[in-house]
Scaffold this active site. Structure first.
Site, mmCIF file in Angstrom:
data_model
loop_
_atom_site.group_PDB
_atom_site.id
_atom_site.type_symbol
_atom_site.label_atom_id
_atom_site.label_comp_id
_atom_site.label_asym_id
_atom_site.label_seq_id
_atom_site.Cartn_x
_atom_site.Cartn_y
_atom_site.Cartn_z
ATOM 1 C CG ASP A 35 -2.182 0.855 1.018
ATOM 2 O OD1 ASP A 35 -3.279 0.276 0.963
ATOM 3 O OD2 ASP A 35 -2.041 2.088 0.848
ATOM 4 C CG ASP A 68 2.798 4.541 -5.996
ATOM 5 O OD1 ASP A 68 2.462 5.668 -5.631
ATOM 6 O OD2 ASP A 68 2.304 3.954 -6.996
ATOM 7 C CG PHE A 90 -8.414 -4.430 -2.839
ATOM 8 C CD1 PHE A 90 -7.741 -5.446 -2.173
ATOM 9 C CD2 PHE A 90 -9.777 -4.556 -3.013
ATOM 10 C CE1 PHE A 90 -8.413 -6.565 -1.671
ATOM 11 C CE2 PHE A 90 -10.460 -5.669 -2.521
ATOM 12 C CZ PHE A 90 -9.772 -6.665 -1.849
ATOM 13 C CB SER A 134 -16.688 -0.046 -9.935
ATOM 14 O OG SER A 134 -17.761 0.821 -9.681
ATOM 15 C CE1 TYR A 160 -15.087 4.171 -9.105
ATOM 16 C CE2 TYR A 160 -12.740 3.956 -8.664
ATOM 17 C CZ TYR A 160 -14.027 3.463 -8.580
ATOM 18 O OH TYR A 160 -14.241 2.258 -7.967
ATOM 19 C CE LYS A 164 -11.842 0.520 -9.606
ATOM 20 N NZ LYS A 164 -10.867 -0.355 -8.937
ATOM 21 C CE1 TYR A 188 -14.302 -3.557 -4.510
ATOM 22 C CE2 TYR A 188 -15.054 -5.713 -5.258
ATOM 23 C CZ TYR A 188 -14.059 -4.901 -4.750
ATOM 24 O OH TYR A 188 -12.817 -5.410 -4.482
ATOM 25 C CG ASN A 190 -23.363 2.081 -3.871
ATOM 26 O OD1 ASN A 190 -23.590 1.565 -4.980
ATOM 27 N ND2 ASN A 190 -23.244 3.406 -3.714
ATOM 28 C CG ASP A 306 -25.900 11.166 -8.033
ATOM 29 O OD1 ASP A 306 -24.893 10.462 -7.832
ATOM 30 O OD2 ASP A 306 -26.555 11.666 -7.119
HETATM 31 C C1 WQD Z 1 -25.027 7.057 -3.157
HETATM 32 C C2 WQD Z 1 -26.355 7.807 -3.146
HETATM 33 C C3 WQD Z 1 -26.251 10.027 -4.061
HETATM 34 C C4 WQD Z 1 -23.759 11.729 -0.861
HETATM 35 C C5 WQD Z 1 -20.180 4.884 -5.276
HETATM 36 C C6 WQD Z 1 -18.729 5.046 -5.469
HETATM 37 C C7 WQD Z 1 -18.248 4.326 -6.685
HETATM 38 C C8 WQD Z 1 -18.810 2.922 -6.797
HETATM 39 C C9 WQD Z 1 -20.325 2.931 -6.629
HETATM 40 C C10 WQD Z 1 -17.186 1.256 -6.074
HETATM 41 C C11 WQD Z 1 -26.601 8.597 -4.430
HETATM 42 C C12 WQD Z 1 -26.613 10.069 -2.579
HETATM 43 C C13 WQD Z 1 -24.483 10.847 -1.645
HETATM 44 C C14 WQD Z 1 -24.428 12.791 -0.219
HETATM 45 C C15 WQD Z 1 -26.495 12.056 -1.150
HETATM 46 N N1 WQD Z 1 -18.271 2.034 -5.822
HETATM 47 N N2 WQD Z 1 -25.822 11.008 -1.780
HETATM 48 N N3 WQD Z 1 -25.769 12.914 -0.386
HETATM 49 O O1 WQD Z 1 -22.451 7.646 -6.379
HETATM 50 O O2 WQD Z 1 -23.372 5.318 -5.985
HETATM 51 O O3 WQD Z 1 -20.886 5.690 -6.194
HETATM 52 O O4 WQD Z 1 -20.581 3.546 -5.384
HETATM 53 O O5 WQD Z 1 -16.485 1.280 -7.003
HETATM 54 O O6 WQD Z 1 -16.872 4.289 -6.513
HETATM 55 O O7 WQD Z 1 -18.482 6.401 -5.600
HETATM 56 O O8 WQD Z 1 -22.153 6.438 -4.166
HETATM 57 O O9 WQD Z 1 -22.363 7.131 -1.820
HETATM 58 O O10 WQD Z 1 -21.697 8.896 -3.536
HETATM 59 O O11 WQD Z 1 -24.029 8.014 -3.518
HETATM 60 O O12 WQD Z 1 -27.726 12.203 -1.288
HETATM 61 O O13 WQD Z 1 -23.820 13.632 0.517
HETATM 62 O O14 WQD Z 1 -26.311 8.763 -2.093
HETATM 63 O O15 WQD Z 1 -27.043 10.979 -4.795
HETATM 64 O O16 WQD Z 1 -27.982 8.514 -4.745
HETATM 65 P P1 WQD Z 1 -22.304 6.310 -5.750
HETATM 66 P P2 WQD Z 1 -22.488 7.676 -3.206
#
Ligand code: WQD
Length: 358
Positions: A35, A68, A90, A134, A160, A164, A188, A190, A306
């Site tokens: 890491d 790294d 990872f 992801s 990002y 992937k 993955y 969430n 989003d």
């Molecule tokens: C989830 C929900 C937001 C913050 C993540 C990772 C991405 C991938 C998939 C692994 C959404 C809402 C969020 C806030 C909110 N994982 N929200 N207020 O966008 O699904 O992506 O999971 O690779 O790397 O980023 O996750 O937790 O940001 O959002 O309302 O302050 O929560 O609109 O509906 P997301 P998130």
């Protein structure tokens, strides 16, 4: 059960890596970890805070190197020194918003890092790989629940997610050109929650944007209000996601290693999700119910990039890996809250409050 002996884990000091290493040690693998601490916490003596706690939880040792993936020489030396049978990758930077601000940083770190790893693996005839992918690579889903044969790469909304996707394309090309490659991509959904001991959890050292750490920051009083993005075409107008307990993700990686050992895969992808869509409001209400802590919030407009809704069809992993997510949403909230309340400032007891408004 016959299995690989030595697993090399990149990014193992991070949130998902550290939880996965617990399950690898419990399954009697020898674990070598690198890491670079770009998004995890190191002790003054250069050791990993999370991995020291993993050793406490399991009573077993890991071999750790600060390295790294852009440092190809050190990476090569580690492979020379250890007889590595398989790799779980990872290591990547993953803040969606940051990736839009610094695309070059993300392409260099995530793509060149992956290329270095693949070259060093190939030179050491190590062809067994589990890649941390992801659901982001699906873009805006055409149907739900989403299956692995849904198109990937279309309208991915952030850099990002594109890294992937590009890596999955690279892996498809190398596994086509050299049949020795034996690769599983785990997509993955969430990841949330923490190990039930409360000793390890999500402790982002970089700017984070995802929902669960935000909810916890509000519940613990570090941040006054949660901002809920909204007006999406869902039942309660908030985004729908497939939240999966990080310990379920961890067992999913062990199941993938066992599959690679049992049958040559060339290249195969599996969704790691629960198959259940949960809205942000449902998540907040569940968190308040199981923790007894209020999470005051305000609504804002839609967040750039989003997607409206995303949740998995997780049948393939169950049929072919013998894996299924077991933890409930209540457990995800309770376990995350235990970690947060036992470690209000993460791994650094005296860390100042998180910056960038968290
Ligand atoms: C989830 C929900 C937001 C913050 C993540 C990772 C991405 C991938 C998939 C692994 C959404 C809402 C969020 C806030 C909110 N994982 N929200 N207020 O966008 O699904 O992506 O999971 O690779 O790397 O980023 O996750 O937790 O940001 O959002 O309302 O302050 O929560 O609109 O509906 P997301 P998130």
């Amino acid at each position: 059960m016959e299995q690989f002996q030595t697993v090399f884990v990149t990014g193992g000091a991070g949130y998902i890596g550290s939880h996965t290493i617990i399950e690898l040690l419990n399954a009697n693998y020898e674990v070598i970890v690198i890491d670079n601490f770009v998004n995890s916490v190191d002790e003054p003596n250069g050791e990993s805070s999370a991995l020291k706690r993993v050793e406490t939880i399991t009573g077993k040792k890991v071999t750790f190197y600060k390295c790294d993936l852009l440092d190809r020489t050190t990476l090569f030396e580690i492979f020379e020194k250890h007889d590595i049978d398989c790799v779980i990758h990872f290591a990547a930077i993953k803040a969606v918003g940051e990736s839009m601000e610094y695309p070059l940083l993300y392409y260099k770190n995530n793509l060149v890092g992956m290329l270095n790893l693949l070259e060093v693996m190939e030179k050491h005839k190590c062809f067994q790989l589990v890649f941390s992918s992801s659901c982001t690579i699906y873009g805006e889903p055409k149907y739900l629940p989403i299956t692995e044969d849904h198109t990937i790469g279309g309208n991915i909304t952030n850099v990002y997610g594109k890294t992937k996707y590009f890596i999955e394309e690279m892996l498809a090309d190398i596994s086509h050109s050299n049949k020795d490659w034996n690769i599983i991509c785990l997509r993955y959904f969430n990841p949330v929650g923490a190990h039930p001991s409360g000793l390890i959890g999500e402790d982002p050292t970089k700017a984070f944007t995802n929902i669960m750490p935000y909810i916890a920051q509000v519940a613990i009083g570090h941040v006054p209000l949660l901002t809920i993005f909204g007006d999406y075409e869902t039942a309660d107008k908030t985004g729908v996601r497939d939240y999966i307990h990080v310990m379920d993700l961890a067992t999913g990686h062990v199941a993938a290693l066992r599959k690679l050992y049992k049958e040559h895969q060339h290249l195969k992808a599996y969704n790691l999700g629960t198959g259940k869509g949960v809205s942000v409001l449902q998540l907040v209400k569940t968190f308040e119910k199981v923790t007894g802590s209020a999470v005051p919030y305000r609504f804002a407009g839609k967040r750039e990039g989003d997607i409206t809704a995303m949740y998995a069809d997780a049948d393939l992993a169950e049929q072919e890996l013998g894996w299924k997510a077991k933890h409930t949403l209540d457990e995800m909230c309770i376990d995350f809250w235990r970690w947060k309340t036992m470690n209000p400032c993460g791994y650094r007891p005296h860390k100042t409050k998180l910056t960038n408004g968290h």
